[in-house]
Design an enzyme around this catalytic site. Structure first.
Site, PDB file in Angstrom:
ATOM      1  N   LYS A 186       0.819  -1.197   0.000  1.00 18.79           N
ATOM      2  CA  LYS A 186       0.000   0.000   0.000  1.00 18.79           C
ATOM      3  C   LYS A 186       0.871   1.273   0.000  1.00 18.79           C
ATOM      4  CE  LYS A 186      -4.103  -1.983   0.042  1.00 18.79           C
ATOM      5  NZ  LYS A 186      -4.028  -3.449  -0.086  1.00 18.79           N
TER       6      LYS A 186
HETATM    7  C1  LIG Z   1      -5.367  -4.187   0.736  1.00 21.81           C
HETATM    8  C2  LIG Z   1      -6.837  -4.043   0.765  1.00 21.81           C
HETATM    9  C3  LIG Z   1      -7.617  -4.444   1.868  1.00 21.81           C
HETATM   10  C4  LIG Z   1      -7.113  -5.253   3.016  1.00 21.81           C
HETATM   11  O1  LIG Z   1      -5.934  -4.961   3.516  1.00 21.81           O
HETATM   12  P1  LIG Z   1      -4.955  -6.019   4.252  1.00 21.81           P
HETATM   13  O2  LIG Z   1      -4.145  -5.095   5.072  1.00 21.81           O
HETATM   14  O3  LIG Z   1      -4.146  -6.688   3.173  1.00 21.81           O
HETATM   15  O4  LIG Z   1      -5.769  -6.947   5.040  1.00 21.81           O
HETATM   16  C5  LIG Z   1      -8.966  -4.171   1.851  1.00 21.81           C
HETATM   17  N1  LIG Z   1      -9.553  -3.562   0.806  1.00 21.81           N
HETATM   18  C6  LIG Z   1      -8.849  -3.186  -0.276  1.00 21.81           C
HETATM   19  C7  LIG Z   1      -9.559  -2.499  -1.392  1.00 21.81           C
HETATM   20  C8  LIG Z   1      -7.484  -3.438  -0.346  1.00 21.81           C
HETATM   21  O5  LIG Z   1      -6.808  -3.096  -1.432  1.00 21.81           O
END
Ligand SMILES: *Cc1c(COP(=O)(O)O)cnc(C)c1O
Length: 399
Positions: A186
């Site tokens: 992210k």
């Molecule tokens: C990455 C992501 C999540 C969840 O995040 P994690 O930290 O990997 O559990 C939820 N929604 C979206 C749209 C994402 O891209």
């Protein structure tokens, strides 16, 4: 897109602060921790960086979504309207609460089509959950109007749009609650982690307890805490929060780099008359983590992908239509209700119904769509080289 590309001395310094004391847990141990509270510091930094009144860190973005749902009271039998294009975590969180994910069509914003949302409302609808995919946002005014009219909760899955804004407010801070993920890919990362943001004190207090076994955090120590309601362990560790603290101080820099690289690359694709771009409801609010573009048809998109592969420039470009993680077409585990444990009847029924539901409008949009991830470490020269290469392959392929 990802903050991990610029990991360095700042992150090591913050992690070392924690290693010096050896107190890896975010709560308690007030004496031995010698004033080191990385999770608390990161929560405060999130509030000031993103303009949220309250922030509760979690162990992941999925845990943040789950916590947000619990804190706003979504549970057994409640329907949550969400887009058919998202990451699997969005429906995982809904299912884990005993609630029902109601998947609907997207439009060219790449998230909820307001008319599709309206058509999906039933007496059981409790929440509308836009997912601000690939750095940009949903048509939040339209969705908010629907929520107001039907007394529904607006929960923003902003996990992919850290730093994006809508009409001057940061994405994730506009609904009743919003979430970011700080997983490894992210815009800013903790390694693993997430956050629930809200302006509602009651939602925050519940989220705080829910992520730590229901502890009210009002006792003189953990043993003296009361448990007003049930919770789970969705805590972040101090080591992960330390990484995030270093990253959040650099996030404005990441966003500046993303914007610059994105706009250079776009200037090349704009020279191709067949290409159109994603609809951005507030064009000034894009976080620029992806450049998302459309070809005139699925056949054109497939031809371009083959040409990109042949030219060795496909890595970093995503054709979500054929991707296992992001679009309903490939979610057979969901459509066949392949759960390891028995789920409630309403959930089971809703999941099986998805196998015969069609998403014709989304299919057209997704089958024409390519997203290019924007790197933070491309030099200006490299972005121009990339753009020129894209342009020559596109011109040749589409001529
Ligand atoms: C990455 C992501 C999540 C969840 O995040 P994690 O930290 O990997 O559990 C939820 N929604 C979206 C749209 C994402 O891209």
């Amino acid at each position: 897109m990802p903050g991990y590309e610029l990991f360095g001395a700042e992150e090591k310094k913050e992690v070392n602060d924690v290693l010096e004391t050896g107190i890896l847990m975010r709560y308690g141990f007030d004496g031995p921790r010698k004033g080191i509270w990385k999770s608390k510091e990161l929560e405060q930094a999130i509030c000031s960086q993103f303009g949220s009144k309250y922030a509760q860190l979690t162990s992941s973005g999925t845990a943040a979504l789950t916590t947000a749902m619990a804190a706003v009271g979504i549970g057994a039998g409640d329907e949550v309207i969400m887009p058919a294009f998202t990451f699997v975590a969005s429906f995982e969180a809904v299912l884990s609460m005993g609630a029902i994910p109601v998947l609907v069509d997207i439009d060219r914003t790449l998230t909820l089509a307001p008319d599709a949302v309206r058509a999906a409302i039933t007496p059981k609808t409790k929440c509308i959950m836009p997912v601000h995919m690939c750095g940009s946002m949903a048509d939040l005014d339209a969705l908010k109007a629907i929520c107001d009219e039907h007394h529904l909760i607006l929960l923003e899955d902003a996990c992919q749009s850290i730093g994006g804004t809508y009409k001057g407010k940061k994405l994730g801070t506009i609904g009743h609650a919003g979430t970011f993920s700080f997983d490894f890919v992210k815009t800013m990362t903790c390694g693993e982690g997430g956050v629930v943001m809200t302006n509602d004190e009651a939602v925050y207090t519940k989220a705080d307890a829910f992520t730590d076994h229901g502890h009210d955090h009002l006792g003189v120590d953990r043993g003296a805490d009361l448990h007003p309601y049930l919770g789970y362990n969705f805590r972040i560790s101090e080591l992960h929060a330390a990484v995030g603290l270093a990253q959040i101080r650099k996030v404005d820099h990441f966003l500046t780099l993303q914007k610059k690289n994105n706009q250079i690359l776009r200037s090349y694709l704009e020279q191709v008359p067949e290409i159109t771009f994603r609809t951005v409801p507030d064009p000034t609010g894009d976080s620029y983590s992806f450049l998302t573009w459309f070809l005139p048809s699925q056949a054109h998109a497939e031809k371009v992908i083959d040409a990109f592969k042949a030219a060795g420039i496909m890595p970093g470009n995503f054709y979500w239509f054929a991707n296992n993680w992001h679009y309903i077409k490939k979610w057979d585990h969901l459509k066949n209700a392949r759960s390891l444990y028995p789920m409630n009847d309403a959930q089971q029924k809703a999941m099986l119904a998805l196998s015969t539901t069609t998403f014709e409008k989304s299919d057209v949009i997704m089958s024409e769509c390519i997203s290019t991830a924007i790197s933070l470490v491309w030099t200006e020269e490299q972005v121009h080289e990339k753009g020129a290469k894209f342009l020559s392959v596109l011109k040749e392929t589409l001529s």
